[in-house]
Design an enzyme around this catalytic site. Sequence first.
Site, PDB file in Angstrom:
ATOM      1  N   ALA A  10      -3.259  72.691 -13.842  1.00 56.88           N
ATOM      2  CA  ALA A  10      -3.264  71.237 -14.023  1.00 56.88           C
ATOM      3  C   ALA A  10      -4.582  70.565 -13.653  1.00 56.88           C
ATOM      4  O   ALA A  10      -4.701  69.349 -13.795  1.00 56.88           O
ATOM      5  CB  ALA A  10      -2.133  70.621 -13.202  1.00 56.88           C
ATOM      6  N   GLY A  13      -8.764  70.652 -18.441  1.00 54.73           N
ATOM      7  CA  GLY A  13      -8.382  70.917 -19.818  1.00 54.73           C
ATOM      8  C   GLY A  13      -7.007  70.412 -20.219  1.00 54.73           C
ATOM      9  O   GLY A  13      -6.616  69.282 -19.908  1.00 54.73           O
ATOM     10  N   ASP A  58      -2.868  80.287  -6.785  1.00 53.33           N
ATOM     11  CA  ASP A  58      -3.318  81.103  -7.907  1.00 53.33           C
ATOM     12  C   ASP A  58      -2.068  81.769  -8.469  1.00 53.33           C
ATOM     13  O   ASP A  58      -1.303  82.391  -7.717  1.00 53.33           O
ATOM     14  CB  ASP A  58      -4.314  82.149  -7.401  1.00 53.33           C
ATOM     15  N   TYR A 151      -8.046  89.724 -24.771  1.00 52.69           N
ATOM     16  CA  TYR A 151      -7.573  88.334 -24.748  1.00 52.69           C
ATOM     17  C   TYR A 151      -6.486  88.147 -25.800  1.00 52.69           C
ATOM     18  O   TYR A 151      -5.428  87.569 -25.513  1.00 52.69           O
ATOM     19  CB  TYR A 151      -8.717  87.353 -24.990  1.00 52.69           C
ATOM     20  N   PRO A 181      -2.539  76.462 -29.648  1.00 54.39           N
ATOM     21  CA  PRO A 181      -3.705  75.759 -30.185  1.00 54.39           C
ATOM     22  C   PRO A 181      -4.769  76.719 -30.719  1.00 54.39           C
ATOM     23  O   PRO A 181      -4.910  77.851 -30.255  1.00 54.39           O
ATOM     24  CB  PRO A 181      -4.252  74.998 -28.971  1.00 54.39           C
ATOM     25  N   VAL A 184      -9.989  74.304 -29.059  1.00 51.20           N
ATOM     26  CA  VAL A 184      -9.906  73.082 -28.261  1.00 51.20           C
ATOM     27  C   VAL A 184     -11.156  73.000 -27.394  1.00 51.20           C
ATOM     28  O   VAL A 184     -11.496  73.943 -26.685  1.00 51.20           O
ATOM     29  CB  VAL A 184      -8.655  73.084 -27.359  1.00 51.20           C
TER      30      VAL A 184
END
Length: 251
Positions: A10, A13, A58, A151, A181, A184
């Site tokens: 949070a 981004g 984390d 990734y 998305p 971005v």
Amino acid sequence: MKKTALITGATSGIGKATAIRFAQEGIRIVLCGRKEYILDQLKVELSAHTDVYTICFDVRDKLKVESEIELLPPEFSKIDVLINNAGNAHGLDPIQSGSSEDWEAMLDINVKGLLNVSKPVISKMIEQKSGHIINIGSTAGKEVYPNGNVYCASKHAVDALNQGMRMDLNQYGIRVGAVNPGMVETAFSEVRFKGDTERASKVYQGFDALQAEDIADIIYFVISRPYHVNIADLIVMPTAQASSTIVNRNK
């Protein structure tokens, strides 16, 4: 009745933009991230609009995550919405020269981290017999591109987990969906390229990339549908992007 949403990642981004949008809509928010000073700033800023609680952890720290979620104050303990946003990319190397440390970071955060947060929240939602989980995936979870290897694998795992969660939690009336998305313009590429801001900026040159606020708007739309409506899987790209490798940069 006011909803409560827990948002991971949070402090920047998409996660930060979603926190701001939810606060503007009066949703009570639990903000999770690794940068305590930003969490503190957000709490001050957003408390003008709604109730805010912050947790500094984390997502890779399973015991810390479980403990903090279990110990939420009573007014924040009923989680109606979970936004599994925490995630990142490290490196853009061919598989033969990739860094095992980068691989571990992506799998630990993007996959295991998502599970670490989801498990204690799902327990609450099952008890409530309601809830809504939004997994933030990527177009990289729908197709693979050169040098994206691990990734892309991590985001394909998110896609599979999204489908599996929806099946397993169906009997409890819990909604599960993903927002995936494309490009971005956030700190994503700067993290991927390990602070090389010049290289990161070139990723978004020549076209209008999506902004974090665009995704926040979509996330709010998804969670604000009537309860009988579940948007199970959503892909969004900038108009200039046709795929992970086709981008019209003629602006």
